[in-house]
Design an enzyme around this catalytic site. Structure first.
Site, PDB file in Angstrom:
ATOM      1  N   PHE A   1      64.472 -49.577  48.231  1.00 23.35           N
ATOM      2  CA  PHE A   1      63.096 -49.058  48.234  1.00 23.35           C
ATOM      3  C   PHE A   1      62.109 -50.107  48.723  1.00 23.35           C
ATOM      4  O   PHE A   1      61.237 -49.823  49.561  1.00 23.35           O
ATOM      5  CB  PHE A   1      62.742 -48.589  46.817  1.00 23.35           C
ATOM      6  CG  PHE A   1      61.312 -48.163  46.635  1.00 23.35           C
ATOM      7  CD1 PHE A   1      60.927 -46.858  46.870  1.00 23.35           C
ATOM      8  CD2 PHE A   1      60.362 -49.083  46.215  1.00 23.35           C
ATOM      9  CE1 PHE A   1      59.608 -46.467  46.690  1.00 23.35           C
ATOM     10  CE2 PHE A   1      59.041 -48.700  46.034  1.00 23.35           C
ATOM     11  CZ  PHE A   1      58.670 -47.394  46.277  1.00 23.35           C
ATOM     12  N   ASP A   2      62.220 -51.334  48.202  1.00 23.75           N
ATOM     13  CA  ASP A   2      61.297 -52.409  48.581  1.00 23.75           C
ATOM     14  C   ASP A   2      61.330 -52.669  50.082  1.00 23.75           C
ATOM     15  O   ASP A   2      60.297 -52.747  50.747  1.00 23.75           O
ATOM     16  CB  ASP A   2      61.667 -53.718  47.869  1.00 23.75           C
ATOM     17  CG  ASP A   2      61.693 -53.575  46.368  1.00 23.75           C
ATOM     18  OD1 ASP A   2      62.279 -52.610  45.864  1.00 23.75           O
ATOM     19  OD2 ASP A   2      61.146 -54.469  45.698  1.00 23.75           O
ATOM     20  N   THR A   3      62.545 -52.822  50.607  1.00 24.53           N
ATOM     21  CA  THR A   3      62.703 -53.146  52.021  1.00 24.53           C
ATOM     22  C   THR A   3      62.128 -52.045  52.901  1.00 24.53           C
ATOM     23  O   THR A   3      61.407 -52.310  53.866  1.00 24.53           O
ATOM     24  CB  THR A   3      64.183 -53.355  52.357  1.00 24.53           C
ATOM     25  OG1 THR A   3      64.719 -54.399  51.532  1.00 24.53           O
ATOM     26  CG2 THR A   3      64.365 -53.725  53.823  1.00 24.53           C
TER      27      THR A   3
END
Length: 430
Positions: free
Chosen positions: A205-207
């Site tokens: 999700f972060d990436t």
């Protein structure tokens, strides 16, 4: 902060008001799954740090990802005893799912999250969110790979982290240095625009969020952090790495085919000085010329290779027409994406049709050159044909660029409606 920004337009960066807010300025989310032991000490330590150092109202939200131990009870006890703490219960696991749910519903203008182990020194929290409060940046991330960061962790995790970020740089052309550090923040208005575009619900999700933000032209602030590895971490490294690589492939393929609607995320006027129209200075001309020259050089080489191949079994005119046709389609597609920054499938067919008109002009120039050569010599050498065609293509290149810039891609891939100011637009006062 502006509240009348359309949902598909990125908001302008404004400094948050210093006083008079009825809601917390900062909402720190702690996603947890079966963390009954560490949750209490973590939340109390974070709350004490914010109360001592953070000059704005704040909230701490515990996002429980389908825990099966006493984590929900611990979160409820914290909510009852600490004013600034609340908790949200989710029935499915997934850090990305938890962050999406809490961030989407939060009323705070600045949203952050950190891992429950507090591996990152909390002294980096204020530097993380300050650029978002001031309006300088849109997202902020902690970086363990910055030169001034001080990190204590084993060689295995160090190697995996650096290898993963090298993969991101090579495959997705990411410029941020550390995608996996569990210490990030985002402006709430920006999150509401970007979150619907993020598909992953787990560790990737972060990436994915960072890649989309970077491609949309947002500013990502990086903060060097002091970080100590948690030896009791429950993260499954191999499975997480495999899921991340699948995510890299999915996002990379979507970007390559233009499936992501990043062209909808129009930046407002004045948000980027490069977007400002200055009288007498064509916007983006230098960058477009460089891109056009690179694409043109590769297209010319491609055309010559095609012509030489077609010439082995057909006449010069037919070989020239076929080579031009194939290279023209490739040239229009490359210039559309790389030179003029047009993404997505909108008007793609129209652009190709206009590109074929440009191709017809090039065909007329090169065919006329070949006809003139045949009239001057009954059996010209192959090298002479190539030289004449090269000269004709160079002559047609200038005209091709002007036509592409002024007719095929006149907007340069930007949404000009986002730059139109009305007399009542408060941005006119800038």
């Amino acid at each position: 902060m502006r509240t009348d920004t359309p949902p598909d337009v990125l908001p302008s960066r404004d400094h948050l008001p210093a006083a008079g807010r009825d809601v917390p300025v900062l909402d720190v989310v702690i996603p947890v799954h079966n963390e009954e032991k560490d949750l209490g000490p973590c939340v109390l330590r974070l709350r004490d740090h914010l109360a001592r150092t953070f000059p704005y109202p704040f909230r701490i939200t515990v996002a429980d990802n389908a825990s099966t131990d006493r984590t929900p009870q611990v979160a409820a006890e914290l909510t009852g005893s600490v004013t600034e703490v609340r908790h949200v219960r989710l029935d499915e696991k997934g850090r990305g799912r938890a962050l999406r749910a809490v961030w989407s519903a939060s009323d705070a203008p600045v949203l952050a999250y950190m891992d429950v182990d507090l591996s990152t020194d909390l002294n980096a929290l204020l530097p993380l969110v300050a650029p978002l409060i001031s309006g300088h940046s849109d997202l902020a991330i902690g970086s363990r790979l910055a030169r001034s960061s001080r990190v204590v962790r084993g060689p295995k995790r160090e190697f995996i982290s650096r290898a993963y970020n090298l993969i991101l740089r090579g495959s997705l052309h990411a410029r941020f240095s550390d995608a996996q550090c569990g210490f990030k923040a985002i402006r709430g208005d920006v999150a509401r625009v970007l979150l619907p575009l993020v598909e992953d619900t787990g560790w990737f999700f972060d990436t994915e969020l960072l890649v989309l933000a970077e491609r949309a032209g947002l500013r990502i602030h990086e903060v060097p952090v002091d970080w100590v590895d948690d030896p009791d971490s429950t993260v499954h490294i191999v499975r997480t790495a495999a899921d991340d690589l699948k995510g890299v492939w999915r996002v990379g393929r979507a970007l390559a085919v233009g499936a992501l609607p990043l062209d909808r995320l129009a930046r407002p006027f004045g948000d980027d000085p490069r977007d400002r129209g200055i009288s007498g200075v064509p916007g983006g001309l230098t960058r477009q010329l460089v891109g056009f020259c690179v694409v043109g050089a590769l297209s010319t080489l491609f055309y010559l290779l095609l012509y030489s191949g077609f010439r082995t079994f057909t006449g010069s005119q037919a070989a020239n027409a076929l080579a031009l046709l194939v290279s023209a389609v490739a040239n229009t597609a490359a210039n559309r994406r790389l030179t003029f920054g047009v993404r997505g499938r909108d008007r793609a067919v129209r652009h190709q049709a206009q590109g074929l008109v440009v191709f017809a002009i090039g065909l007329a120039l090169t065919s006329g050159s070949l006809a003139a050569l045949d009239a001057a010599s009954a059996h010209p050498a192959h090298s002479t044909e190539v030289a004449v065609l090269l000269a004709a293509n160079l002559a047609a290149t200038v005209l091709r660029f002007l036509l592409l810039r002024a007719w095929v891609f006149p907007d340069g891939g930007t949404d000009t409606t986002s730059r139109t100011l009305t007399p009542h637009d408060p941005r006119n006062a800038r």
